[in-house]
Design a protein around this motif. Structure first.
Motif, PDB file in Angstrom:
ATOM      1  N   TRP A 145       0.828  -1.289   0.113  1.00 21.47           N
ATOM      2  CA  TRP A 145       0.020  -0.066  -0.011  1.00 21.47           C
ATOM      3  C   TRP A 145       0.875   1.281   0.022  1.00 21.47           C
ATOM      4  CZ3 TRP A 145      -2.779   1.106   5.315  1.00 21.47           C
ATOM      5  CH2 TRP A 145      -3.354   2.511   5.204  1.00 21.47           C
ATOM      6  N   LEU A 146       0.770   1.978  -1.066  1.00 19.56           N
ATOM      7  CA  LEU A 146       1.628   3.438  -1.258  1.00 19.56           C
ATOM      8  C   LEU A 146       0.738   4.592  -0.863  1.00 19.56           C
ATOM      9  CD1 LEU A 146       3.254   2.444  -4.856  1.00 19.56           C
ATOM     10  CD2 LEU A 146       4.202   2.202  -2.415  1.00 19.56           C
ATOM     11  N   PRO A 147       1.663   5.438  -0.389  1.00 17.53           N
ATOM     12  CA  PRO A 147       0.862   6.707  -0.070  1.00 17.53           C
ATOM     13  C   PRO A 147       0.267   7.250  -1.332  1.00 17.53           C
ATOM     14  CG  PRO A 147       3.077   7.050  -0.173  1.00 17.53           C
ATOM     15  CD  PRO A 147       2.967   5.548  -0.293  1.00 17.53           C
ATOM     16  N   PRO A 148      -0.647   8.389  -1.026  1.00 21.89           N
ATOM     17  CA  PRO A 148      -1.217   9.129  -2.225  1.00 21.89           C
ATOM     18  C   PRO A 148      -0.258   9.825  -3.109  1.00 21.89           C
ATOM     19  CG  PRO A 148      -2.551   9.658  -0.262  1.00 21.89           C
ATOM     20  CD  PRO A 148      -1.178   8.843   0.142  1.00 21.89           C
ATOM     21  N   ALA A 149      -0.135   9.211  -4.574  1.00 20.13           N
ATOM     22  CA  ALA A 149       0.989   9.478  -5.400  1.00 20.13           C
ATOM     23  C   ALA A 149       0.786  10.978  -5.986  1.00 20.13           C
ATOM     24  CB  ALA A 149       1.055   8.427  -6.313  1.00 20.13           C
ATOM     25  N   TYR A 150      -0.420  11.545  -5.986  1.00 23.44           N
ATOM     26  CA  TYR A 150      -0.721  12.744  -6.709  1.00 23.44           C
ATOM     27  C   TYR A 150      -0.509  13.871  -5.951  1.00 23.44           C
ATOM     28  CZ  TYR A 150      -4.647  11.670  -3.735  1.00 23.44           C
ATOM     29  OH  TYR A 150      -5.218  11.538  -2.589  1.00 23.44           O
ATOM     30  N   LYS A 151      -0.496  15.036  -6.518  1.00 23.88           N
ATOM     31  CA  LYS A 151      -0.312  16.191  -6.001  1.00 23.88           C
ATOM     32  C   LYS A 151      -1.288  16.727  -4.963  1.00 23.88           C
ATOM     33  CE  LYS A 151       3.049  17.813  -7.264  1.00 23.88           C
ATOM     34  NZ  LYS A 151       3.327  18.657  -8.352  1.00 23.88           N
ATOM     35  N   GLY A 152      -0.622  17.021  -3.621  1.00 27.73           N
ATOM     36  CA  GLY A 152      -1.638  17.561  -2.687  1.00 27.73           C
ATOM     37  C   GLY A 152      -1.499  19.209  -2.643  1.00 27.73           C
ATOM     38  N   ALA A 153      -2.272  19.713  -1.955  1.00 24.24           N
ATOM     39  CA  ALA A 153      -2.207  21.161  -1.836  1.00 24.24           C
ATOM     40  C   ALA A 153      -0.963  21.619  -1.310  1.00 24.24           C
ATOM     41  CB  ALA A 153      -3.341  21.716  -0.874  1.00 24.24           C
ATOM     42  N   GLU A 154      -0.432  20.875  -0.206  1.00 24.08           N
ATOM     43  CA  GLU A 154       1.104  21.310   0.299  1.00 24.08           C
ATOM     44  C   GLU A 154       2.087  20.741  -0.458  1.00 24.08           C
ATOM     45  OE1 GLU A 154       1.287  23.158   3.257  1.00 24.08           O
ATOM     46  OE2 GLU A 154      -1.167  23.432   3.052  1.00 24.08           O
ATOM     47  N   GLY A 155       2.070  20.566  -1.660  1.00 21.57           N
ATOM     48  CA  GLY A 155       3.044  20.324  -2.395  1.00 21.57           C
ATOM     49  C   GLY A 155       4.283  19.261  -2.207  1.00 21.57           C
ATOM     50  N   SER A 156       5.183  19.549  -2.016  1.00 27.32           N
ATOM     51  CA  SER A 156       6.371  18.466  -1.626  1.00 27.32           C
ATOM     52  C   SER A 156       6.361  18.106  -0.287  1.00 27.32           C
ATOM     53  CB  SER A 156       7.778  18.964  -2.504  1.00 27.32           C
ATOM     54  OG  SER A 156       7.936  20.107  -1.681  1.00 27.32           O
ATOM     55  N   THR A 157       5.404  18.868   0.476  1.00 23.69           N
ATOM     56  CA  THR A 157       5.794  18.294   1.807  1.00 23.69           C
ATOM     57  C   THR A 157       4.324  17.705   2.173  1.00 23.69           C
ATOM     58  OG1 THR A 157       4.614  20.486   2.865  1.00 23.69           O
ATOM     59  CG2 THR A 157       6.930  20.334   2.595  1.00 23.69           C
ATOM     60  N   SER A 158       3.415  17.629   1.428  1.00 29.19           N
ATOM     61  CA  SER A 158       2.092  17.108   1.625  1.00 29.19           C
ATOM     62  C   SER A 158       2.030  15.426   1.912  1.00 29.19           C
ATOM     63  CB  SER A 158       1.057  17.212   0.293  1.00 29.19           C
ATOM     64  OG  SER A 158      -0.139  16.462   0.561  1.00 29.19           O
ATOM     65  N   VAL A 159       1.435  14.946   2.785  1.00 35.39           N
ATOM     66  CA  VAL A 159       1.509  13.508   3.012  1.00 35.39           C
ATOM     67  C   VAL A 159       0.582  12.842   1.899  1.00 35.39           C
ATOM     68  CG1 VAL A 159       0.768  11.585   4.691  1.00 35.39           C
ATOM     69  CG2 VAL A 159       1.820  13.580   5.595  1.00 35.39           C
ATOM     70  N   GLY A 160      -0.392  13.645   1.401  1.00 33.35           N
ATOM     71  CA  GLY A 160      -1.332  13.189   0.308  1.00 33.35           C
ATOM     72  C   GLY A 160      -2.780  13.168   0.701  1.00 33.35           C
ATOM     73  N   TYR A 161      -2.851  13.445   1.852  1.00 31.53           N
ATOM     74  CA  TYR A 161      -4.554  13.734   2.231  1.00 31.53           C
ATOM     75  C   TYR A 161      -5.263  14.885   1.716  1.00 31.53           C
ATOM     76  CZ  TYR A 161      -3.194   8.935   3.498  1.00 31.53           C
ATOM     77  OH  TYR A 161      -2.595   7.680   3.269  1.00 31.53           O
ATOM     78  N   ASP A 162      -4.395  15.694   1.159  1.00 28.80           N
ATOM     79  CA  ASP A 162      -5.210  17.006   0.832  1.00 28.80           C
ATOM     80  C   ASP A 162      -5.271  17.263  -0.850  1.00 28.80           C
ATOM     81  OD1 ASP A 162      -2.377  16.849   0.694  1.00 28.80           O
ATOM     82  OD2 ASP A 162      -2.048  19.083   1.341  1.00 28.80           O
ATOM     83  N   THR A 163      -5.950  16.281  -1.416  1.00 28.39           N
ATOM     84  CA  THR A 163      -6.133  16.133  -2.791  1.00 28.39           C
ATOM     85  C   THR A 163      -5.963  17.346  -3.295  1.00 28.39           C
ATOM     86  OG1 THR A 163      -7.295  14.322  -2.497  1.00 28.39           O
ATOM     87  CG2 THR A 163      -6.902  14.991  -4.663  1.00 28.39           C
ATOM     88  N   TYR A 164      -5.041  17.549  -4.355  1.00 34.10           N
ATOM     89  CA  TYR A 164      -5.136  18.987  -5.274  1.00 34.10           C
ATOM     90  C   TYR A 164      -5.431  18.498  -6.436  1.00 34.10           C
ATOM     91  CZ  TYR A 164      -3.751  22.687  -8.412  1.00 34.10           C
ATOM     92  OH  TYR A 164      -3.472  23.648  -9.304  1.00 34.10           O
ATOM     93  N   ASP A 165      -4.504  17.653  -7.157  1.00 41.77           N
ATOM     94  CA  ASP A 165      -4.701  17.349  -8.711  1.00 41.77           C
ATOM     95  C   ASP A 165      -4.643  15.689  -8.616  1.00 41.77           C
ATOM     96  OD1 ASP A 165      -4.928  17.053 -11.261  1.00 41.77           O
ATOM     97  OD2 ASP A 165      -3.330  18.437 -11.824  1.00 41.77           O
TER      98      ASP A 165
END
Ligand code: CA
Length: 495
Positions: free
Chosen positions: A40-60
């Motif tokens: 199980w990999l973490p969210p791979a797409y861009k989050g609102a916090e960019g390169s520090t986002s864990v990935g649960y703040d879906t942007y794109d």
């Protein structure tokens, strides 16, 4: 036969140095050899916090570290090329890739829009005010850095059901977006906490908008064309209508892979809530066993006063074993995180034995328990804390033991408040084991393995106990365990 064994290959404090995808690729072969079947990999797409986002703040969802958006091209875990390489490295070693995705909300909108809203009582979300007014909200997502690549869909106020921040007037709270969907009400078939738990955070996705719904189906099909997809981990399911997953998961199995493994995060300890969501989703999902995790937490805190013979009571794996993904800790429960209820290290070998070696449930191993982790963050007291999560030394052997010895029918020996065990009787061609655990003083469990095994020697595969146990003429033997420990007894000639 290989037993499905998940590894959550990240934690909340995975270093934001862009190296995780490379680490996945480097470790792929060793994970497969150890007995991990699904990563199980973490969210791979861009989050609102960019390169520090864990990935649960879906942007794109379509930016897998490919476009210069939110301050960087790569995500916290690396860029798209590294992500593809990681997925293919796992696939090459026969390990399925489980993708984490947050459909519930979006954050980091590109533009504000003028919207019509009503104020909502944050403690009773069905209490929606009658006063309707205009304000500005962050609801327009145009993805200027991507410029229409992969998808031309633009998200706007018709794509969301609520927000928590408005301007002119400037307020924070919970606001119902009034648009053409749902007649001013929240989505149904969600959790009933706070009356209706559709709204969690950010711009809450409006699943009743058919264009949104089709875009999310398209995204799933698209992902399946970019990288190997063995399954999904669906975030925040209690805030997403069950009918959406009923359709979406079926569509993914029709178009991407009929054998997709799909586990939803419905973070609720109550079996009635989980059972009802599973029914609404046509039982197409697995769910995490939150209740069992809480029991592990309690057991680790209470020590020998905890009645370990009742540890499975109230758990999902006891009530609905075919839908249970069992876990010891995750990125939300680890120390300093939002749902903090971590399991103390002394108990983790016992907890992992209870999820890895039994017949029921699909176990999920947590990265820090396998590889260790050390991090700093602020605690509830406002002070800075350093946390060391030590690797659990016997965990690789327990994972190996699952594939080698967790076979055949199961007999439970849960008959004592601080010393319990169970027998896996093996099959015609695969050996079994006798698992004995104590959360108090040392003890032993008498197991009946049948007279066919009379005279056979058994040893502790974990090496925690150094005895040799020989099965008696009556097919029985007493299998010991040290205090606060676990032993996995297997035939000495099978080791
Ligand atoms: Ca929602």
């Amino acid at each position: 036969m290989t037993h499905r064994t998940l590894l959550q290959f990240f934690h909340w404090y995975t270093p934001a140095d862009g190296s995780l995808w490379d680490e996945v690729a480097t470790r792929a072969e060793a994970l497969a050899a150890m007995g991990i079947t699904d990563v199980w990999l973490p969210p791979a797409y861009k989050g609102a916090e960019g390169s520090t986002s864990v990935g649960y703040d879906t942007y794109d969802l379509f930016d897998l570290g490919e476009f210069d958006q939110k301050g960087s091209k790569a995500t916290k875990y690396g860029d798209r090329a590294a992500f593809e390489n990681a997925c293919r490295a796992l696939e090459t070693k026969g390990v399925r890739v489980i993708h984490d995705v947050v459909f519930n909300h979006k954050m980091g909108a590109d533009e504000k829009e003028r919207v019509t809203v009503r104020r909502v009582n944050p403690d009773d979300r069905n209490d929606i005010g009658s006063d309707e007014f205009e304000a500005l909200a962050y609801t327009r997502f145009t993805f200027p850095g991507r410029q229409g690549a992969h998808s031309k869909f633009v998200w706007d106020r018709q794509c969301f059901s609520g927000v928590d921040v408005i301007e002119e007037p400037d307020e924070r709270g919970v606001f119902k977006l009034m648009n053409q969907y749902g007649e001013g009400q929240w989505n149904d078939e969600v959790d009933q906490e706070l009356g209706n738990f559709d709204y969690l955070m950010g711009a809450d996705v409006e699943f009743r908008n058919k264009a949104v719904y089709e875009e999310l189906k398209y995204w799933g099909r698209w992902l399946g064309e970019q990288v190997p997809v063995g399954g999904f981990r669906l975030d925040a399911a209690k805030h997403i209508p069950a009918w959406f997953f009923r359709d979406w998961v079926g569509h993914m199995r029709d178009t991407v892979d009929p054998n997709l493994f799909v586990v939803a995060e419905y973070w609720h300890p109550d079996m009635a809530a989980l059972g009802s969501y599973l029914d609404l989703a046509d039982k197409q999902l697995m769910l995490f066993d939150v209740a069992l995790h809480h029991s592990f937490h309690e057991a680790s805190k209470q020590g020998e006063s905890y009645d370990i013979s009742r540890i499975f009571e109230g758990s999902l794996v006891a009530a609905m074993p075919e839908h249970a993904v069992t876990l010891v800790d995750n990125h939300d429960t680890q120390p300093l995180q939002s749902l903090e209820a971590s399991v103390d290290p002394w108990f983790k070998p016992l907890a992992y034995a209870l999820i890895l070696l039994r017949e029921q449930g699909v176990p999920c191993v947590f990265y820090p328990d396998l590889f260790g982790a050390s991090y700093q963050d602020a605690g509830d007291d406002g002070g800075e804390h350093t946390v060391d999560m030590p690797a659990i030394p016997c965990l690789p052997k327990l994972i190996e033991a699952r594939q080698r010895f967790a076979h055949g029918p199961q007999t439970d020996l849960f008959d004592h408040f601080s010393c319990v065990g169970f027998v896996r009787h093996g099959t015609d061609d695969q050996p079994g084991c006798v698992v004995v655990l104590s959360n108090g003083a040392g003890g032993e469990k008498v197991a009946d393995l049948g007279t066919d095994l009379a005279g056979t020697s058994f040893r502790d595969f974990l090496g925690h106990h150094d005895a040799d146990v020989t099965i008696g003429e009556d097919g029985k033997a007493a299998f010991p365990v040290n205090g606060g420990s676990v032993s996995v007894w297997v035939r000495a000639d099978a080791m």
